[in-house]
Design a protein around this motif. Structure first.
Motif, PDB file in Angstrom:
ATOM      1  N   CYS A  76       1.065  -1.134  -0.263  1.00  0.00           N
ATOM      2  CA  CYS A  76       0.485   0.057  -0.228  1.00  0.00           C
ATOM      3  C   CYS A  76       0.501   0.870  -0.054  1.00  0.00           C
ATOM      4  N   ASN A  77       1.003   2.503  -0.729  1.00  0.00           N
ATOM      5  CA  ASN A  77       1.365   3.300  -1.128  1.00  0.00           C
ATOM      6  C   ASN A  77       0.415   4.540  -1.543  1.00  0.00           C
ATOM      7  N   MET A  78      -0.783   4.470  -0.756  1.00  0.00           N
ATOM      8  CA  MET A  78      -1.491   5.547  -1.302  1.00  0.00           C
ATOM      9  C   MET A  78      -1.558   6.183   0.031  1.00  0.00           C
ATOM     10  N   PRO A  79      -1.919   7.330  -0.025  1.00  0.00           N
ATOM     11  CA  PRO A  79      -2.281   8.370   0.877  1.00  0.00           C
ATOM     12  C   PRO A  79      -3.442   7.762   2.211  1.00  0.00           C
ATOM     13  N   LYS A  80      -2.933   8.481   3.500  1.00  0.00           N
ATOM     14  CA  LYS A  80      -3.799   7.466   4.649  1.00  0.00           C
ATOM     15  C   LYS A  80      -5.657   8.413   4.335  1.00  0.00           C
ATOM     16  N   PRO A  81      -6.601   7.745   4.383  1.00  0.00           N
ATOM     17  CA  PRO A  81      -7.669   8.519   4.103  1.00  0.00           C
ATOM     18  C   PRO A  81      -7.633   9.097   5.621  1.00  0.00           C
ATOM     19  N   GLY A  82      -8.902  10.210   5.523  1.00  0.00           N
ATOM     20  CA  GLY A  82      -9.516  11.127   6.892  1.00  0.00           C
ATOM     21  C   GLY A  82      -9.825  10.489   8.121  1.00  0.00           C
ATOM     22  N   VAL A  83     -10.071  10.623   9.295  1.00  0.00           N
ATOM     23  CA  VAL A  83     -10.044   9.738  10.174  1.00  0.00           C
ATOM     24  C   VAL A  83     -11.219   9.715  10.149  1.00  0.00           C
ATOM     25  N   PHE A  84     -12.587  10.502   9.738  1.00  0.00           N
ATOM     26  CA  PHE A  84     -14.373  10.413   9.328  1.00  0.00           C
ATOM     27  C   PHE A  84     -13.934   9.021   8.123  1.00  0.00           C
ATOM     28  N   ASP A  85     -13.732   9.174   7.446  1.00  0.00           N
ATOM     29  CA  ASP A  85     -13.522   8.322   6.179  1.00  0.00           C
ATOM     30  C   ASP A  85     -13.321   6.886   6.489  1.00  0.00           C
ATOM     31  N   PHE A  86     -14.749   6.508   7.554  1.00  0.00           N
ATOM     32  CA  PHE A  86     -13.824   5.388   8.028  1.00  0.00           C
ATOM     33  C   PHE A  86     -14.131   3.736   7.116  1.00  0.00           C
ATOM     34  N   ILE A  87     -14.409   3.690   6.263  1.00  0.00           N
ATOM     35  CA  ILE A  87     -14.779   2.294   5.449  1.00  0.00           C
ATOM     36  C   ILE A  87     -13.536   2.316   5.271  1.00  0.00           C
ATOM     37  N   ASN A  88     -13.096   3.709   4.173  1.00  0.00           N
ATOM     38  CA  ASN A  88     -11.754   3.267   3.265  1.00  0.00           C
ATOM     39  C   ASN A  88     -10.447   3.374   4.635  1.00  0.00           C
ATOM     40  N   LYS A  89     -10.773   4.418   5.716  1.00  0.00           N
ATOM     41  CA  LYS A  89      -9.705   3.976   6.443  1.00  0.00           C
ATOM     42  C   LYS A  89      -9.047   2.931   7.076  1.00  0.00           C
ATOM     43  N   ALA A  90     -10.682   1.999   7.233  1.00  0.00           N
ATOM     44  CA  ALA A  90     -10.328   0.312   7.469  1.00  0.00           C
ATOM     45  C   ALA A  90     -10.103  -0.482   6.017  1.00  0.00           C
ATOM     46  N   LYS A  91     -10.044   0.043   4.467  1.00  0.00           N
ATOM     47  CA  LYS A  91      -9.645  -1.149   3.874  1.00  0.00           C
ATOM     48  C   LYS A  91      -8.151  -0.890   3.755  1.00  0.00           C
ATOM     49  N   TRP A  92      -7.987   0.933   4.266  1.00  0.00           N
ATOM     50  CA  TRP A  92      -6.180   1.109   4.338  1.00  0.00           C
ATOM     51  C   TRP A  92      -5.394   0.797   4.766  1.00  0.00           C
ATOM     52  N   ASP A  93      -6.300   0.324   6.082  1.00  0.00           N
ATOM     53  CA  ASP A  93      -5.282   0.149   7.553  1.00  0.00           C
ATOM     54  C   ASP A  93      -5.007  -1.863   6.992  1.00  0.00           C
ATOM     55  N   ALA A  94      -6.406  -2.031   6.870  1.00  0.00           N
ATOM     56  CA  ALA A  94      -5.534  -3.629   6.003  1.00  0.00           C
ATOM     57  C   ALA A  94      -5.394  -3.877   5.320  1.00  0.00           C
ATOM     58  N   TRP A  95      -4.753  -3.246   4.515  1.00  0.00           N
ATOM     59  CA  TRP A  95      -4.479  -3.522   2.838  1.00  0.00           C
ATOM     60  C   TRP A  95      -2.945  -2.570   4.237  1.00  0.00           C
ATOM     61  N   ASP A  96      -2.841  -2.014   4.443  1.00  0.00           N
ATOM     62  CA  ASP A  96      -1.088  -1.730   4.391  1.00  0.00           C
ATOM     63  C   ASP A  96      -0.697  -2.802   6.085  1.00  0.00           C
ATOM     64  N   ALA A  97      -1.840  -3.195   6.533  1.00  0.00           N
ATOM     65  CA  ALA A  97      -0.649  -3.870   7.005  1.00  0.00           C
ATOM     66  C   ALA A  97      -0.106  -5.315   6.917  1.00  0.00           C
ATOM     67  N   LEU A  98      -0.703  -5.447   5.360  1.00  0.00           N
ATOM     68  CA  LEU A  98       0.344  -6.757   4.656  1.00  0.00           C
ATOM     69  C   LEU A  98       1.793  -5.969   4.337  1.00  0.00           C
ATOM     70  N   GLY A  99       2.181  -4.712   4.951  1.00  0.00           N
ATOM     71  CA  GLY A  99       3.365  -4.724   5.210  1.00  0.00           C
ATOM     72  C   GLY A  99       4.166  -4.732   3.396  1.00  0.00           C
TER      73      GLY A  99
END
Ligand SMILES: CCCCCC/C=C/C(=O)SCCNC(=O)CCNC(=O)[C@H](O)C(C)(C)COP(=O)(O)OP(=O)(O)OC[C@H]1O[C@@H](n2cnc3c(N)ncnc32)[C@H](O)[C@@H]1OP(=O)(O)O
Length: 363
Positions: A76-99
């Motif tokens: 994942c090298n996308m910018p982290k979504p804002g805190v209120f964009d919670f769906i995209n943030k959860a998706k981003w977190d899940a992808w980013d966690a795969l390192g």
């Protein structure tokens, strides 16, 4: 029931940004065997996901999403979504966690996860010979009828019996079925160490095409129907509160005819405050508290004795009492559901869901 809900989930999944799903094969990681899924296996898995009969849940959908992105685009090298964009943030977190997980491994893990989901979905639909057909009808409940007692068990112990959208609908259906069956009493209880941890907070992630406003509206309708089915329930209804209870599972206790609690139900969370079963009993929310060591034995002995009482007399007594207040209860329910529709969109509600979901998204 499964057949009725499955197509709805499939349709939603095809529209949903979370439709792409995956799960690492523990066996492969542990053995270190470097199996490689071909592009064809991967494409087959992508098609298989759309055919799953059972909604795998948001957590699994997030894993599938993350593995899909990792397999097709790499880390994942996308910018982290804002805190209120919670769906995209959860998706981003899940992808980013795969390192830096290699694309090939992510592809293999995706294929393995889809394969495990397909086989569990097939086995969960099989009817075991000699078992009560009713037990096969629900994904999140076990419903049994014996000795004049229909028992509805909330059955998501790994999620502390949190109530997801499908489970709300299943409870409504199970109550409807129990009101028409031959039983004298109906009991609601929980499987595992919790009675129920309330509304499943991942419900808020499944946003329909109409956006968050539409979601709030759907939630309000579901809540009204759910609570309404307790208000209208025509027979004696007993809660056997086997452990901690939270949120909506506590607020509906007032609609039961008797509430028996284990003294382990020390976290009846209401008003943001923990209440012991004894305190809830003193407030009138619980009928009687039993020591946890003898809870099941004492309660079920009592319920079996009640189930021998005259069926129609009990039913009519319940209805006479309930009919006096039914109209008012429905009016309050409608009002509360409409307030919920507004509150779902409040910063307070969104922040609470974001906090809970962002902790869970670190896979
Ligand atoms: C139609 C909509 C109507 C809405 C009506 C309004 C209703 C409002 C409510 O019900 S408000 C109450 C909402 N519930 C909560 O806020 C509880 C959240 N959960 C927790 O605080 C904790 O999980 C706990 C105290 C219940 C248990 O803590 P602990 O013993 O440390 O276990 P875990 O946290 O590891 O939980 C195990 C597992 O269960 C998942 N889980 C638990 N509760 C919920 C929940 N309410 N929603 C979704 N998932 C829940 C938790 O995430 C863990 O899953 P995991 O292992 O991470 O996969």
């Amino acid at each position: 029931m499964v057949a009725r809900l499955a197509p709805r989930w499939c349709l939603r999944a095809l529209r949903s940004p979370l439709q792409v799903i995956g799960f690492p094969s523990l066996q492969l990681h542990m053995s270190g065997i470097a199996m490689r899924a071909s592009q064809e296996d991967f494409e087959n898995a992508l098609n298989q996901v759309k055919l799953l009969k059972k909604d795998p849940g948001n957590e699994v959908k997030l894993k599938l999403y993350a593995l899909y992105k990792q397999a097709t685009e790499g880390p994942c090298n996308m910018p982290k979504p804002g805190v209120f964009d919670f769906i995209n943030k959860a998706k981003w977190d899940a992808w980013d966690a795969l390192g830096n997980l290699p694309k090939e491994t992510a592809r293999q893990n995706y294929v393995d996860l889809v394969s495990s989901l397909s086989s569990s979905s097939e086995s969960s639909n099989q009817v075991q010979p000699g078992t009560d057909r009713k037990q096969q009808e629900y994904e999140n409940l076990v419903v049994t009828s014996e000795d004049g007692i229909t028992k509805i068990t909330l059955n998501r112990p790994t999620k502390k019996n949190a109530i997801n959208t499908q489970m709300y609908q299943e409870i409504i259906l199970a109550l409807k079925a129990a009101s028409n069956d031959d039983s004298i009493l109906t009991v609601v209880t929980g499987n595992g160490d919790y009675y129920c941890s309330g509304n499943d907070l991942t419900n808020f992630m499944d946003i329909p095409p109409g956006g968050v406003e539409e979601k709030a509206k759907q939630s309000a309708v579901l809540l009204r129907d759910f609570v309404g089915s307790f208000i209208d329930f025509p027979k004696p209804l007993i809660a056997v509160v086997n452990g901690p209870a939270m949120g909506i599972s506590v607020t509906i206790l007032g609609l039961f005819d008797a509430v028996y609690a284990s003294d382990r139900a020390t976290e009846m969370l209401i008003f943001g405050k923990k209440l012991t079963a004894g305190e809830a009993c003193a407030q009138g929310l619980v009928t009687e508290v039993f020591p946890d060591s003898t809870f099941q034995k004492e309660v079920w002995t009592r319920l079996k004795a009640y189930s021998k009482l005259p069926k129609n007399a009990m039913k009519i007594s319940k209805q006479v009492i309930r009919n006096m207040e039914k109209e008012k209860l429905h009016a309050v329910n409608a009002e509360e559901s409409s307030v919920l529709q507004e509150r779902c969109l409040s910063d307070e509600c969104i922040n609470a869901a974001v906090n809970f979901l962002s902790k869970r998204a670190k896979l």
